[in-house]
Design an enzyme around this catalytic site. Sequence first.
Site, PDB file in Angstrom:
ATOM      1  N   HIS A   1      12.580   3.240   1.609  1.00  0.00           N
ATOM      2  CA  HIS A   1      11.854   3.988   2.647  1.00  0.00           C
ATOM      3  C   HIS A   1      11.834   3.121   3.907  1.00  0.00           C
ATOM      4  O   HIS A   1      12.290   1.963   3.869  1.00  0.00           O
ATOM      5  CB  HIS A   1      10.441   4.341   2.147  1.00  0.00           C
ATOM      6  CG  HIS A   1       9.671   3.169   1.611  1.00  0.00           C
ATOM      7  ND1 HIS A   1       9.245   2.122   2.410  1.00  0.00           N
ATOM      8  CD2 HIS A   1       9.274   2.846   0.358  1.00  0.00           C
ATOM      9  CE1 HIS A   1       8.594   1.240   1.672  1.00  0.00           C
ATOM     10  NE2 HIS A   1       8.614   1.643   0.409  1.00  0.00           N
TER      11      HIS A   1
ATOM     12  N   GLY B   1       9.718   1.290   5.212  1.00  0.00           N
ATOM     13  CA  GLY B   1       9.103  -0.037   5.014  1.00  0.00           C
ATOM     14  C   GLY B   1      10.160  -1.061   4.621  1.00  0.00           C
ATOM     15  O   GLY B   1      10.226  -2.164   5.176  1.00  0.00           O
ATOM     16  N   HIS B   2      11.011  -0.689   3.661  1.00  0.00           N
ATOM     17  CA  HIS B   2      12.107  -1.583   3.258  1.00  0.00           C
ATOM     18  C   HIS B   2      13.037  -1.848   4.447  1.00  0.00           C
ATOM     19  O   HIS B   2      13.480  -2.978   4.668  1.00  0.00           O
ATOM     20  CB  HIS B   2      12.948  -0.956   2.143  1.00  0.00           C
ATOM     21  CG  HIS B   2      12.223  -0.734   0.842  1.00  0.00           C
ATOM     22  ND1 HIS B   2      11.937   0.511   0.364  1.00  0.00           N
ATOM     23  CD2 HIS B   2      11.762  -1.619  -0.080  1.00  0.00           C
ATOM     24  CE1 HIS B   2      11.326   0.412  -0.805  1.00  0.00           C
ATOM     25  NE2 HIS B   2      11.202  -0.869  -1.105  1.00  0.00           N
TER      26      HIS B   2
ATOM     27  N   LYS C   1       2.560  -5.538   2.063  1.00  0.00           N
ATOM     28  CA  LYS C   1       2.100  -4.470   1.165  1.00  0.00           C
ATOM     29  C   LYS C   1       1.813  -5.032  -0.237  1.00  0.00           C
ATOM     30  O   LYS C   1       0.891  -4.614  -0.919  1.00  0.00           O
ATOM     31  CB  LYS C   1       3.193  -3.393   1.117  1.00  0.00           C
ATOM     32  CG  LYS C   1       3.224  -2.490  -0.077  1.00  0.00           C
ATOM     33  CD  LYS C   1       2.283  -1.343   0.111  1.00  0.00           C
ATOM     34  CE  LYS C   1       2.360  -0.271  -0.940  1.00  0.00           C
ATOM     35  NZ  LYS C   1       2.656  -0.672  -2.296  1.00  0.00           N
ATOM     36  N   ASP C   2       2.641  -6.002  -0.671  1.00  0.00           N
ATOM     37  CA  ASP C   2       2.448  -6.653  -1.977  1.00  0.00           C
ATOM     38  C   ASP C   2       1.905  -8.056  -1.734  1.00  0.00           C
ATOM     39  O   ASP C   2       2.603  -9.060  -1.914  1.00  0.00           O
ATOM     40  CB  ASP C   2       3.779  -6.665  -2.735  1.00  0.00           C
ATOM     41  CG  ASP C   2       4.273  -5.261  -3.008  1.00  0.00           C
ATOM     42  OD1 ASP C   2       3.772  -4.636  -3.940  1.00  0.00           O
ATOM     43  OD2 ASP C   2       5.129  -4.767  -2.241  1.00  0.00           O
TER      44      ASP C   2
ATOM     45  N   ARG D   1       6.645   4.613  -4.979  1.00  0.00           N
ATOM     46  CA  ARG D   1       5.832   5.399  -5.930  1.00  0.00           C
ATOM     47  C   ARG D   1       5.239   6.651  -5.290  1.00  0.00           C
ATOM     48  O   ARG D   1       4.848   7.570  -6.006  1.00  0.00           O
ATOM     49  CB  ARG D   1       4.729   4.535  -6.528  1.00  0.00           C
ATOM     50  CG  ARG D   1       5.246   3.541  -7.543  1.00  0.00           C
ATOM     51  CD  ARG D   1       4.120   2.891  -8.335  1.00  0.00           C
ATOM     52  NE  ARG D   1       4.653   2.081  -9.421  1.00  0.00           N
ATOM     53  CZ  ARG D   1       5.097   0.849  -9.292  1.00  0.00           C
ATOM     54  NH1 ARG D   1       5.088   0.266  -8.114  1.00  0.00           N
ATOM     55  NH2 ARG D   1       5.564   0.169 -10.333  1.00  0.00           N
TER      56      ARG D   1
HETATM   57  P1  AMP Z   1       9.897  -2.885  -3.845  1.00  0.00           P
HETATM   58  O1  AMP Z   1      11.184  -2.138  -3.746  1.00  0.00           O
HETATM   59  O2  AMP Z   1       8.700  -2.007  -3.958  1.00  0.00           O
HETATM   60  O3  AMP Z   1       9.948  -3.985  -4.854  1.00  0.00           O
HETATM   61  O4  AMP Z   1       9.718  -3.598  -2.424  1.00  0.00           O
HETATM   62  C1  AMP Z   1      10.702  -4.444  -1.896  1.00  0.00           C
HETATM   63  C2  AMP Z   1      10.104  -5.175  -0.715  1.00  0.00           C
HETATM   64  O5  AMP Z   1       9.690  -4.247   0.275  1.00  0.00           O
HETATM   65  C3  AMP Z   1       8.857  -5.990  -1.088  1.00  0.00           C
HETATM   66  O6  AMP Z   1       8.871  -7.230  -0.403  1.00  0.00           O
HETATM   67  C4  AMP Z   1       7.739  -5.101  -0.620  1.00  0.00           C
HETATM   68  O7  AMP Z   1       6.549  -5.797  -0.327  1.00  0.00           O
HETATM   69  C5  AMP Z   1       8.341  -4.488   0.631  1.00  0.00           C
HETATM   70  N1  AMP Z   1       7.651  -3.252   0.978  1.00  0.00           N
HETATM   71  C6  AMP Z   1       7.304  -2.254   0.128  1.00  0.00           C
HETATM   72  N2  AMP Z   1       6.619  -1.305   0.787  1.00  0.00           N
HETATM   73  C7  AMP Z   1       6.530  -1.701   2.078  1.00  0.00           C
HETATM   74  C8  AMP Z   1       5.920  -1.159   3.265  1.00  0.00           C
HETATM   75  N3  AMP Z   1       5.262  -0.007   3.233  1.00  0.00           N
HETATM   76  N4  AMP Z   1       6.030  -1.850   4.421  1.00  0.00           N
HETATM   77  C9  AMP Z   1       6.705  -3.037   4.459  1.00  0.00           C
HETATM   78  N5  AMP Z   1       7.277  -3.601   3.375  1.00  0.00           N
HETATM   79  C10 AMP Z   1       7.199  -2.956   2.205  1.00  0.00           C
END
Ligand code: AMP
Length: 283
Positions: free
Chosen positions: A34, A36-37, A151-152, A191
């Site tokens: 999304h 954010g990534h 976010k994490d 999610r």
């Molecule tokens: P994930 O695919 O959920 O493991 O996330 C991969 C990376 O993207 C991790 O470093 C997350 O913290 C970051 N991330 C997830 N959601 C967001 C968001 N809404 N804004 C910025 N970074 C994000």
Amino acid sequence: MILFKKAAEIRHWLDNQARKEKKIGFVPTMGALHPGHISLIESSRAQNEVTVSSIFVNPTQFNDPKDFEKYPITLEKDIEMLETAGCDVLFLPSVQEMYPQGIKNRMQYELGFLETVFDGQYRPGHFQGVCTVVHRLLEIVLPHNLYLGQKDYQQCMVIKKLTELIGMSEQIKINICTTLREKDGLAMSSRNMRLNTEERKIAPAIYQSMIMLKENLQAANLTKIKENGKSFLAQAGFKVDYFEIADARNLETVDEYDGKQKLVCLVAAFLNEVRLIDNMLLN
Ligand code: AMP
């Protein structure tokens, strides 16, 4: 964008880049991408000559098997988004490639207190799984810059600790990027795709609960405002794992605020089957 599935092949390609002294930025993900990534990819592109991303849905970090089975997979769209964002390399390993010795008999990381609170407490084994996979990815990619999302929040602290434990903290700079949100405040998350229309309407209550808390924060006992946040979420229809205020530097719970400590509000709550997390720096 070049796509690699084998660790040896991406390492070979990156060795060539290292010879040319190219600066490498790395954005690990679990896919279902999304904006954010993509903001992490953009940060990496601005600061590095080569941006590498990975997509790997890591089985060992899911303490709940149902959550793993239902994790969204949107690979074609992910590849398109990465390409449009100008990502240079995508690493797309198999489980076998990431766990050449098998999933059992994994190394244990001494995460200490960090692993006993919040998601460490509510998702036993989760951060060990995160460390196993991030350790392997860092050894394969050997980035100069690593991009993580606030976010994490706890995961950022765990990965920082991991780089210290594995002796990579000097060579890898960790860059923590702000959380991207939907217009109504809901933190973007893979999610969120699992929320139905009704749940999606309720989900921004997490953001609202943290904003309310931030607006009412005073140097005082914090028990009441934490309880208010929890009951606000419960009334909205959430089952709350935690709604807490902690010291932003070490995640120790804070009950008495002296007006000076740097604080973070951390929330994890279920909307039916979907567990959402979010956080906000309060001062
Ligand atoms: P994930 O695919 O959920 O493991 O996330 C991969 C990376 O993207 C991790 O470093 C997350 O913290 C970051 N991330 C997830 N959601 C967001 C968001 N809404 N804004 C910025 N970074 C994000």
